[in-house]
Design a protein around this motif. Structure first.
Motif, PDB file in Angstrom:
ATOM      1  N   TYR A 112       8.897   2.193  -4.953  1.00 21.09           N
ATOM      2  CA  TYR A 112       7.264   1.712  -4.691  1.00 21.09           C
ATOM      3  C   TYR A 112       6.926   2.787  -4.052  1.00 21.09           C
ATOM      4  O   TYR A 112       7.248   3.687  -3.012  1.00 21.09           O
ATOM      5  CB  TYR A 112       7.269   0.338  -4.016  1.00 21.09           C
ATOM      6  CG  TYR A 112       8.181  -0.668  -4.961  1.00 21.09           C
ATOM      7  CD1 TYR A 112       7.797  -1.569  -5.409  1.00 21.09           C
ATOM      8  CD2 TYR A 112       9.658  -1.061  -4.554  1.00 21.09           C
ATOM      9  CE1 TYR A 112       7.368  -1.908  -6.374  1.00 21.09           C
ATOM     10  CE2 TYR A 112       9.937  -1.863  -5.713  1.00 21.09           C
ATOM     11  CZ  TYR A 112       8.944  -2.809  -6.256  1.00 21.09           C
ATOM     12  OH  TYR A 112       9.768  -3.836  -7.170  1.00 21.09           O
TER      13      TYR A 112
ATOM     14  N   ARG B 209       2.160  -2.153  -1.779  1.00 22.38           N
ATOM     15  CA  ARG B 209       1.989  -1.322  -2.353  1.00 22.38           C
ATOM     16  C   ARG B 209       2.521  -1.314  -3.658  1.00 22.38           C
ATOM     17  O   ARG B 209       2.121  -2.428  -4.621  1.00 22.38           O
ATOM     18  CB  ARG B 209       3.920  -2.737  -1.908  1.00 22.38           C
ATOM     19  CG  ARG B 209       4.538  -2.032  -0.227  1.00 22.38           C
ATOM     20  CD  ARG B 209       5.179  -0.839  -0.147  1.00 22.38           C
ATOM     21  NE  ARG B 209       5.747  -0.315   1.354  1.00 22.38           N
ATOM     22  CZ  ARG B 209       4.727  -1.043   2.001  1.00 22.38           C
ATOM     23  NH1 ARG B 209       3.182  -0.720   2.267  1.00 22.38           N
ATOM     24  NH2 ARG B 209       5.746  -1.190   3.637  1.00 22.38           N
TER      25      ARG B 209
ATOM     26  N   ASP C  43       2.283  -4.686  -7.006  1.00 22.91           N
ATOM     27  CA  ASP C  43       3.350  -5.545  -6.968  1.00 22.91           C
ATOM     28  C   ASP C  43       3.418  -6.322  -5.668  1.00 22.91           C
ATOM     29  O   ASP C  43       2.980  -6.596  -4.536  1.00 22.91           O
ATOM     30  CB  ASP C  43       4.097  -4.868  -6.495  1.00 22.91           C
ATOM     31  CG  ASP C  43       6.022  -5.570  -7.349  1.00 22.91           C
ATOM     32  OD1 ASP C  43       5.874  -6.408  -5.637  1.00 22.91           O
ATOM     33  OD2 ASP C  43       6.512  -5.208  -8.033  1.00 22.91           O
TER      34      ASP C  43
ATOM     35  N   VAL D 158       3.832  -0.147  -7.624  1.00 18.74           N
ATOM     36  CA  VAL D 158       4.572   0.260  -8.964  1.00 18.74           C
ATOM     37  C   VAL D 158       4.593   1.707  -8.797  1.00 18.74           C
ATOM     38  O   VAL D 158       3.516   2.080  -9.126  1.00 18.74           O
ATOM     39  CB  VAL D 158       4.755  -0.642  -9.971  1.00 18.74           C
ATOM     40  CG1 VAL D 158       5.780   0.287 -10.292  1.00 18.74           C
ATOM     41  CG2 VAL D 158       4.718  -1.901  -9.789  1.00 18.74           C
TER      42      VAL D 158
END
Length: 421
Positions: free
Chosen positions: A153, A233, A163, A235
């Motif tokens: 991440y 966060r 995410d 990906v």
């Protein structure tokens, strides 16, 4: 009173798609046999247009719900001049409309069950269990395929890559870290205030101060944001090179004078079937078309299938051209090389041993698989020479095709999926 519930919804917009897939799985064997019969006498050019197929009505029925009769019933059927009450009626057999496609005397019968396969479903059953033999993954291409892989991440990125679960987990941890001490202190102050309120006499100033402190502390807790940009966060994806199973198929066809229209048509049908199979099943595959009489030429697809040019027969010219193209454009350490040759087998006597030598020494060592189709029953000198290669080369195959009905069985035999232990 009879009640019937029949689901005849079409599969458009994914309606009843689960029922359709269940039906296809249940009658998979019958459908495969029907697809094979549907294309047996067809031109291969019309394969993709064949969509309506029929399967036996056996075991195919629609559910029906009805009330049981129950009790004693006496019914008078009008027009009965043959039977009285208590007479035994002989059981009928054959031609009574109980099954098959023959109509009964009363105009009722049972035909085969006919339904529509989509183009994609038809082609799936048609090419099922076929593959290019001995296909392996070659070395990484000079310009490799890239595949996006997840790699943890990151704190920045595209909104589409957020995410949510990870972001909410980060938000919860931040709020617990920032608000935990204040929540604990708020709990202690509320307990103190509760004790003072039990005996408020002469404690009004302390109660007032506690109430202000509690109000101030609740405001600080309330002002902690539920989610902060710091919590987000994303990906993280990186591009990694992937090994590519690249393949090239050489289609070599004899167009000499000994190849009459019928034999040319058989060759064209085989290559059309092969071309459909390759372009459907493999994304990275190239097809090279080579025509030959006394001279061999690399041509495009339209010229390969429709040109009327003909002449004598020198098969080695095509194999030499194939070997030259492989060396110049398709190195064997980067490409899976396949060859398919169609001819009537008629060739100059002095040229056939040369063809065998070219195949054995130059082409077969670089090929994964090479198939030879003879569109004539009589064994010519080229067939005799090629037969010597069978025992020494497991990746070489040769078959005869005498009529249009032989093409599909021979094709399946040549490209049948290999069973590995």
């Amino acid at each position: 009173m009879l009640h019937q519930i029949i689901d005849r919804r079409l599969a458009g917009k994914n309606k009843s798609i689960a029922n359709r897939e269940r039906f296809l799985r249940r009658f998979r064997g019958d459908i495969r046999r029907s697809v094979t019969e549907a294309v047996r006498d067809r031109s291969i050019k019309d394969i993709e247009s064949a969509k309506s197929i029929a399967i036996p009505r056996k075991d195919i029925s629609e559910p029906a719900f009805h009330h049981g009769h129950g009790g004693r019933r006496e019914i008078v059927h009008p027009g009965n001049q043959d039977y009285l009450q208590g007479d035994r009626i002989a059981r009928r057999s054959g031609g009574s409309g109980d099954g098959g496609s023959a109509a009964s005397k009363d105009g009722e019968g049972q035909d085969d069950f006919v339904f529509e396969l989509s183009r994609e479903e038809f082609m799936q059953y048609f090419f099922e269990d076929l593959e290019l033999p001995r296909l392996i993954q070659t070395n990484l291409m000079t310009i490799p395929n890239w595949k996006n892989m997840r790699a943890g991440y990151s704190v920045d990125g595209s909104p589409s890559n957020i995410d949510i679960v990870r972001s909410l987990r980060s938000s919860l941890g931040r709020r617990i870290a920032l608000g935990g001490p204040m929540v604990s202190k708020l709990r202690d102050l509320e307990e103190q205030l509760s004790d003072l309120n039990k005996d408020p006499d002469d404690k009004r100033p302390e109660i007032h101060l506690l109430e202000e402190e509690i109000h101030h502390l609740k405001g600080r807790i309330w002002r902690i944001p539920f989610i902060d940009p710091f919590d987000l966060r994303y990906v993280n994806r990186i591009r990694q090179p992937q090994p590519s199973s690249r393949a090239v198929m050489f289609c070599v066809m004899d167009v000499s004078g000994s190849m009459d229209e019928g034999r040319k048509d058989l060759s064209k049908r085989f290559f059309i079937l092969l071309y459909l199979f390759l372009t459907r099943n493999y994304e990275h595959i190239e097809v090279v078309f080579i025509r030959h009489h006394t001279r061999a030429d690399e041509v495009d697809e339209d010229t390969f299938f429709h040109s009327q040019e003909s002449g004598g027969t020198v098969v080695s010219s095509a194999l030499e051209l194939m070997q030259k193209i492989i060396v110049e454009r398709y190195p064997s350490n980067e490409w899976n090389i396949y060859g398919a040759q169609a001819s009537d087998g008629d060739n100059w006597n002095d040229d056939s041993p040369k063809c065998r030598a070219i195949l054995e020494q130059q082409i077969l060592p670089m090929c994964r698989y090479f198939s030879y189709i003879q569109v004539a029953e009589a064994e010519q000198n080229l067939w005799t020479e090629y037969t010597q290669l069978l025992s020494k080369n497991q990746h070489f195959a040769m078959k005869k095709v005498g009529s249009a009905t032989d093409i599909y069985p021979v094709f399946r035999e040549l490209f049948e999926k290999q069973v590995t232990a």
